[in-house]
Write an enzyme that holds these catalytic residues in place. Structure first.
Site, PDB file in Angstrom:
ATOM      1  N   GLU A   1      10.146 -39.237  31.995  1.00 29.90           N
ATOM      2  CA  GLU A   1      10.933 -38.046  31.650  1.00 29.90           C
ATOM      3  C   GLU A   1      12.336 -38.420  31.181  1.00 29.90           C
ATOM      4  O   GLU A   1      12.938 -37.704  30.377  1.00 29.90           O
ATOM      5  CB  GLU A   1      11.016 -37.080  32.840  1.00 29.90           C
TER       6      GLU A   1
ATOM      7  N   HIS B   1       8.244 -39.480  24.741  1.00 29.26           N
ATOM      8  CA  HIS B   1       7.211 -40.113  25.576  1.00 29.26           C
ATOM      9  C   HIS B   1       6.422 -41.141  24.735  1.00 29.26           C
ATOM     10  O   HIS B   1       6.105 -42.233  25.196  1.00 29.26           O
ATOM     11  CB  HIS B   1       6.221 -39.065  26.098  1.00 29.26           C
TER      12      HIS B   1
ATOM     13  N   HIS C   1      10.441 -33.969  22.392  1.00 26.46           N
ATOM     14  CA  HIS C   1      10.206 -34.374  23.792  1.00 26.46           C
ATOM     15  C   HIS C   1       8.974 -35.277  23.890  1.00 26.46           C
ATOM     16  O   HIS C   1       9.058 -36.409  24.402  1.00 26.46           O
ATOM     17  CB  HIS C   1      10.018 -33.125  24.658  1.00 26.46           C
ATOM     18  N   GLU C   2       7.856 -34.812  23.376  1.00 20.27           N
ATOM     19  CA  GLU C   2       6.633 -35.630  23.448  1.00 20.27           C
ATOM     20  C   GLU C   2       6.797 -36.893  22.602  1.00 20.27           C
ATOM     21  O   GLU C   2       6.272 -37.942  22.950  1.00 20.27           O
ATOM     22  CB  GLU C   2       5.405 -34.831  22.991  1.00 20.27           C
TER      23      GLU C   2
HETATM   24 ZN    ZN Z   1       7.572 -34.723  29.581  1.00 15.36          ZN
END
Ligand code: ZN
Length: 498
Positions: free
Chosen positions: A294, A268, A264-265
């Site tokens: 997101e 980003h 997830h990170e």
């Molecule tokens: Zn996030």
């Protein structure tokens, strides 16, 4: 003043703001990673001075004159420059609209609220938090009027997080989500649950760290430009398009927690690293909005990271890192386990299918709070009622209910919907990507370079050059929430043989 001179002043102004931001980010990062425990006081002082200086810089009369001068000559500026001036002017007029005394009072309130919330959550005592929450709601209703008095208050707040998004837009979105996904969730409740017990054996942190290094490699995160650290709550921090930091949190009795927070990170980080470096040191650098950010993190985490081809591609390696725990597990079993769906109480631990409904509860409550149709004292009751209605779960106490998230204590109302929107945008991007390239052939080989390339072209490289809505349109076409709900329905129907 000559135009050339004004542009030099603009560059100097932006570099100064960059430096304040970089200093603030470094101090923050130090505080949550390696700083000794009882040392937050000096960082607090340093960070408030930096915030004050940065605020002064943008609100100074000279800055106003410079920006006005450049805006009058906007026809002579190139596209990027014009956009920089536009964004800086927007930011300035927003800050100017809130009277300084109120701004200071609010800053003190959110500071206090964070402490009160922590205590209230620990003891599951909503009454302790209630008076502060009442003040926060009242401030936000007032601020909404400052932001844009022509809009309904909650619309004005939503616009602060995701420009262009309104209650009408979200009602349509969440209405579709609710109508299409609640029956799927109920149907799963009737089926035999997937066994994920092997994900909760003992997974030593040292081996998990090596696994994270491998995942970063798969995501194409160059360690010369992106490092991984460890913090209580995982996050991504960007200094420039060439310097991004991500963090994770290891729990020894769960492999998936850190695995998916790294992915997830990492999503980003991919976004930040792909922004056009030409825009470094300017307000165009960095991701455009929470929702779009997101969409990228959740794209990697769920659409790619929880897909069967991805799991099949990495599973032999995963087994290599954890031979004792996963030696007798198959890729198929692993795929099913990381996709186990079950209505639960805590948003941050929710699976891909039920996640949006957690967000929807918060949206409904915020809408009523800011719209003035729900009193703060009635929040716990409404929260529990909605959890029962959407997710079918009974909330045992406020710690596991309306006190679980930090957002409201930080004064953020209108932030939550971005999480859900991002997930839906991602699904539509994937569909468009599939029409243009063999996504799954690449993923099955563990090669995510063309996936990243596609996202870079459609989303990442622009930074804040375009509005969030333009970027969404660029990558998704016309927003259609059924693409997202269809994706989830199909995936979970297969997984649970519905
Ligand atoms: Zn996030």
């Amino acid at each position: 003043m000559e135009l050339k001179q004004a542009l030099e002043q603009l560059d100097a102004l932006e570099r100064k703001r960059f430096a304040f931001g970089a200093a603030d980010g470094s101090i923050y990062l130090d505080g949550v990673t390696v700083a000794p425990r009882d040392t937050s006081a000096w960082r607090g002082v340093a960070m408030s001075v930096l915030a004050g200086e940065s605020h002064k810089l943008i609100t100074a009369p000279e800055t106003g004159e410079l920006l006005d001068f450049l805006w009058e000559r906007k026809e002579e500026l190139d596209g990027k420059c014009r956009r920089r001036v536009e964004l800086l002017r927007r930011e300035r007029s927003q800050l100017e609209r809130i009277p300084t005394e109120e701004y200071m009072e609010y800053a003190a309130l959110t500071n206090e609220a964070s402490d009160v919330w922590h205590r209230a959550k620990e003891t599951s005592d909503f009454e302790l938090f209630r008076p502060v929450l009442e003040k926060l709601v009242a401030f936000n209703i007032k601020f909404a009027g400052y932001y844009d008095s022509s809009k309904k208050p909650y619309d004005a707040l939503l616009n602060e997080y995701e420009r262009g998004v309104t209650m009408e837009y979200l009602d349509r979105f969440f209405g579709t989500v609710r109508e299409r996904l609640v029956p799927v969730i109920h149907a799963i409740g009737e089926k035999e649950q997937i066994d994920d017990s092997f994900l909760h054996l003992h997974y030593p942190v040292e081996a998990q760290r090596k696994f994270s290094d491998y995942l970063m490699e798969v995501l194409g995160l160059d360690r010369a430009h992106c490092t991984i650290g460890e913090t209580e709550h995982p996050f991504t921090l960007n200094f420039s398009s060439g310097d991004v930091r991500i963090t994770t949190n290891y729990t020894e009795d769960s492999l998936a927690d850190s695995m998916y927070s790294v992915i997830h990170e990492g999503g980003h980080a991919r976004y930040e690293l792909n922004v056009d470096p030409d825009m470094d040191y300017t307000c165009l650098a960095g991701g455009v909005s929470m929702g779009v950010h997101e969409s990228q993190s959740r794209f990697y985490e769920n659409l790619i990271g929880r897909s069967e081809p991805f799991i099949r591609a990495i599973f032999p390696k995963v087994q290599g890192f954890f031979p004792q725990q996963l030696g007798s597990v198959t890729a198929e079993q692993f795929y099913r386990a990381v996709n186990r769906a079950e209505p639960s109480l805590i948003r941050t631990e929710a699976d891909e299918l039920t996640y949006c409904l957690h967000v929807m509860v918060r949206y409904e409550i915020e809408k009523q709070l800011i719209g003035g149709t729900l009193a703060v004292k009635d929040v716990p009751g409404e929260w529990n009622r909605l959890y029962k209605e959407y997710l079918g779960v009974d909330v045992p106490d406020d710690k596991h209910g309306c006190l679980q998230d930090s957002h409201w204590s930080g004064g953020s109302f209108g932030y939550f919907p971005s999480y859900a929107l991002g997930s839906a945008y991602g699904a539509q991007m994937l569909r468009n990507m599939e029409a243009e390239m063999d996504v799954w052939g690449d993923v099955a080989r563990g090669d995510l370079s063309r996936v990243s390339g596609w996202l870079k072209e459609k989303v990442h490289k622009y930074g804040r050059l375009l509005e969030p809505g333009e970027i969404v349109k660029n990558a998704c076409g016309e927003f259609d929430p059924t693409v997202y709900t269809d994706y989830l329905t199909e995936k979970y129907s297969k997984l649970y043989h519905l």
